[in-house]
Design an enzyme around this catalytic site. Structure first.
Site, short mmCIF file in Angstrom:
data_model
loop_
_atom_site.label_atom_id
_atom_site.label_comp_id
_atom_site.label_asym_id
_atom_site.label_seq_id
_atom_site.Cartn_x
_atom_site.Cartn_y
_atom_site.Cartn_z
CG HIS A 61 4.88 11.31 -2.23
ND1 HIS A 61 4.39 11.78 -1.04
CD2 HIS A 61 6.10 11.90 -2.36
CE1 HIS A 61 5.27 12.60 -0.48
NE2 HIS A 61 6.32 12.70 -1.27
CG HIS A 109 0.69 8.65 5.99
ND1 HIS A 109 1.90 8.67 6.63
CD2 HIS A 109 0.68 9.72 5.16
CE1 HIS A 109 2.58 9.70 6.19
NE2 HIS A 109 1.87 10.35 5.30
CG ASP A 114 -2.71 13.72 -0.99
OD1 ASP A 114 -2.54 14.94 -1.04
OD2 ASP A 114 -1.79 12.90 -1.05
N1 ACO Z 1 -6.58 1.09 0.28
C1 ACO Z 1 -6.71 -0.22 0.57
N2 ACO Z 1 -5.81 -0.94 1.25
C2 ACO Z 1 -4.71 -0.29 1.67
C3 ACO Z 1 -4.48 1.08 1.41
C4 ACO Z 1 -5.48 1.78 0.69
N3 ACO Z 1 -5.35 3.08 0.43
N4 ACO Z 1 -3.30 1.46 1.94
C5 ACO Z 1 -2.78 0.36 2.51
N5 ACO Z 1 -3.64 -0.70 2.35
C6 ACO Z 1 -3.48 -2.06 2.89
C7 ACO Z 1 -2.50 -2.87 2.08
O1 ACO Z 1 -3.13 -3.60 1.07
C8 ACO Z 1 -1.88 -3.74 3.14
O2 ACO Z 1 -2.80 -4.75 3.43
P1 ACO Z 1 -2.30 -6.28 3.68
O3 ACO Z 1 -1.59 -6.23 5.01
O4 ACO Z 1 -3.52 -7.10 3.67
O5 ACO Z 1 -1.36 -6.61 2.54
C9 ACO Z 1 -1.83 -2.85 4.38
O6 ACO Z 1 -2.90 -1.91 4.20
C10 ACO Z 1 -0.50 -2.11 4.53
O7 ACO Z 1 -0.24 -1.41 3.31
P2 ACO Z 1 1.22 -1.08 2.76
O8 ACO Z 1 1.11 -0.87 1.30
O9 ACO Z 1 2.18 -2.12 3.27
O10 ACO Z 1 1.52 0.28 3.52
P3 ACO Z 1 2.66 1.32 3.14
O11 ACO Z 1 3.02 2.00 4.41
O12 ACO Z 1 3.74 0.68 2.36
O13 ACO Z 1 1.90 2.32 2.15
C11 ACO Z 1 0.71 4.17 1.29
C12 ACO Z 1 1.50 3.60 2.49
C13 ACO Z 1 1.58 4.08 0.02
C14 ACO Z 1 0.39 5.64 1.55
C15 ACO Z 1 -0.59 3.34 1.10
O14 ACO Z 1 -1.40 3.45 2.26
C16 ACO Z 1 -1.38 3.75 -0.15
O15 ACO Z 1 -1.12 3.25 -1.24
N6 ACO Z 1 -2.39 4.68 0.02
C17 ACO Z 1 -3.11 5.18 -1.13
C18 ACO Z 1 -2.32 6.27 -1.83
C19 ACO Z 1 -2.28 7.55 -1.04
O16 ACO Z 1 -3.29 8.04 -0.55
N7 ACO Z 1 -1.08 8.12 -0.95
C20 ACO Z 1 -0.86 9.42 -0.29
C21 ACO Z 1 -0.12 9.25 0.98
S1 ACO Z 1 0.00 10.78 1.81
C22 ACO Z 1 1.23 11.55 0.97
O17 ACO Z 1 2.12 11.02 0.41
C23 ACO Z 1 1.12 12.97 0.97
#
Ligand code: ACO
Length: 429
Positions: free
Chosen positions: A268, A307, A363
């Site tokens: 987050h 996201h 971010d």
């Molecule tokens: N890098 C690589 N792969 C990713 C990323 C990433 N940053 N984010 C999602 N994925 C992939 C997952 O591995 C998954 O792939 P799969 O279908 O092969 O298993 C798919 O995309 C969906 O990902 P989920 O984790 O199910 O998506 P969710 O909606 O639960 O997660 C989150 C959202 C937590 C923001 C995620 O994208 C992440 O971890 N991003 C990196 C951390 C980040 O930048 N957080 C800040 C968010 S903005 C904020 O809070 C202000």
């Protein structure tokens, strides 16, 4: 049959149920009437991570994640970032309308005149170890403020709420600056009533001597816009924490401390810190393809990408990219920007990211600006929290004033052991 309804057939019993649809949703409690027999508890929905559960009705923030739209009280984020100040935006978020000139002046005056903290807060912050993480100090100090304002417990008194809201928005910058200076071993600088919100904050952070010039107006404006871009984001993890804690009628200081704790996590608000660490680890443009390979293999995540709601470019990331150029003109270019731009270009052309609709989020670029301004990476989540404070408070206020809300208490699907008899330790195998 009513148009605004769905009909569910329970194949276990052959019975059909008509359930009203309101605002594109069914009331989850309507499922409870769907039972196999009289002893059945009734149907529930299972939704880890609340991916498809609306926990509230809200009039504060609108997001269309597919189209990349973000609006506070109906106003597009780019218009607010361009033309409104952070405090003007905070007023809008809290009160529902943009302030007129008189209201704005009064609001700015009120916020400015609550920035002082009790002397003991200084001692409290000074008690942390020199290398304590700023977010740990921030979470604790917000919680500690609760003990200075015991009247804040009267959460159903609107006047009392208004006072605590002003205090929290005001004192957050003082607390954040004290934390930074403590970690640097520098004496604390007190707030000034003649400065705007962002200028006051930067002055408390960076002033070394009495005769030092005021912070550069370009940096002050950049900080103010960054606060605006973070001001609210509907029912995200930290806001949900704020609402959940507030639903037990805890005071807003401890609720905000809980929200800040939720923000701290790397998935987050802690992501801005992780992005910087990631860009440093990559180090150069030529190392990017190898790093992307590791991301695609599932070994690591690309921080600042993806996201839960945005399946398009995060509109805030676009605005932040523009501010970066303005900041670099004053303080010099952060070399990591080249790595970030190339990383974004490569990712947005790669099927792994395209097929999963992974775009840069807020971010991805914010940390590069903070770092160029001379801020250490571990304070980045605190900066996010300063911006988010009006959003947390507005959502908290909406929650405690909403007659449909109850104490937050989800259900579970219990899959553990059935009843069994206790075995004394001597008789266990
Ligand atoms: N890098 C690589 N792969 C990713 C990323 C990433 N940053 N984010 C999602 N994925 C992939 C997952 O591995 C998954 O792939 P799969 O279908 O092969 O298993 C798919 O995309 C969906 O990902 P989920 O984790 O199910 O998506 P969710 O909606 O639960 O997660 C989150 C959202 C937590 C923001 C995620 O994208 C992440 O971890 N991003 C990196 C951390 C980040 O930048 N957080 C800040 C968010 S903005 C904020 O809070 C202000």
């Amino acid at each position: 049959m009513a148009d605004n309804s769905i009909t569910i057939t329970d194949n276990r019993t052959g019975k059909t149920y008509q359930i009203p649809v309101e605002n594109g949703a069914i009331n989850a409690m309507a499922l409870r009437g769907i039972k196999v027999d009289d002893t059945d508890f009734g149907l529930m929905s299972y939704d880890p991570g609340y991916k498809n559960t609306a926990s509230t009705k809200s009039t504060i923030t609108f997001i269309d994640g597919e189209k990349g739209i973000l609006r506070y009280r109906g106003y597009p984020i780019d218009q607010l970032a361009k033309s409104a100040s952070f405090l003007e935006t905070a007023y809008l978020i809290l009160f529902g309308e943009l302030p007129n000139q008189k209201e704005l002046e009064q609001w700015e005056y009120d916020i400015n005149h609550h920035t002082i903290v009790h002397k003991n807060i200084e001692k409290f912050v000074s008690g942390f170890r020199y290398d304590a993480h700023p977010m740990g100090m921030f979470v604790s100090t917000l919680g500690a403020l609760s003990t200075f304002y015991p009247e804040a417990k009267k959460v159903h008194d609107p006047e009392n709420r208004a006072l605590q809201i002003k205090r929290l928005i005001s004192k957050t910058i003082t607390v954040a600056a004290f934390i930074y200076r403590h970690s640097k071993g520098m004496h604390y600088i007190y707030p000034r009533n003649d400065l705007g919100y962002a200028a006051n904050f930067l002055n408390m952070m960076f002033r070394m001597t009495e005769d030092q010039a005021m912070p550069d107006p370009v940096l002050v404006r950049a900080m103010d816009v960054l606060f605006t871009l973070h001001a609210d984001h509907e029912q995200n993890c930290s806001t949900t924490a704020m609402r959940v804690i507030g639903s037990s009628e805890a005071d807003p200081y401890v609720a905000a401390a809980g929200a800040a704790a939720a923000l701290y996590g790397p998935l987050h608000g802690g992501a801005n810190e992780q992005v910087l660490r990631m860009l440093r680890e990559i180090g150069s443009v030529k190392a990017i393809p190898e790093y992307v390979k590791r991301v695609k293999s599932g070994e690591i995540r690309l921080m600042g990408f993806g996201h839960r709601v945005y399946k398009n470019y995060d509109p805030r990331a676009k605005i932040i990219k523009e501010i970066a150029d303005q900041v670099f003109e004053v303080v010099g270019k952060n070399p990591l920007i080249d790595v970030a731009i190339e990383l974004e270009r490569i990712a947005l052309e790669d099927d792994y990211f395209v097929s999963r609709k992974l775009y840069p989020n807020v971010d991805f670029y914010s940390g590069i600006i903070y770092q160029a301004m001379g801020l250490p990476v571990d304070i980045f989540p605190v900066l996010f929290a300063i911006g988010r404070m009006p959003g947390w408070l507005s959502q908290w206020q909406e929650n405690v004033s909403d007659n449909e809300q109850k104490i937050a208490r989800p259900r579970q699907l219990y899959l553990g052991s059935d009843e069994r008899q206790f075995v004394p330790v001597a008789k266990r195998g």
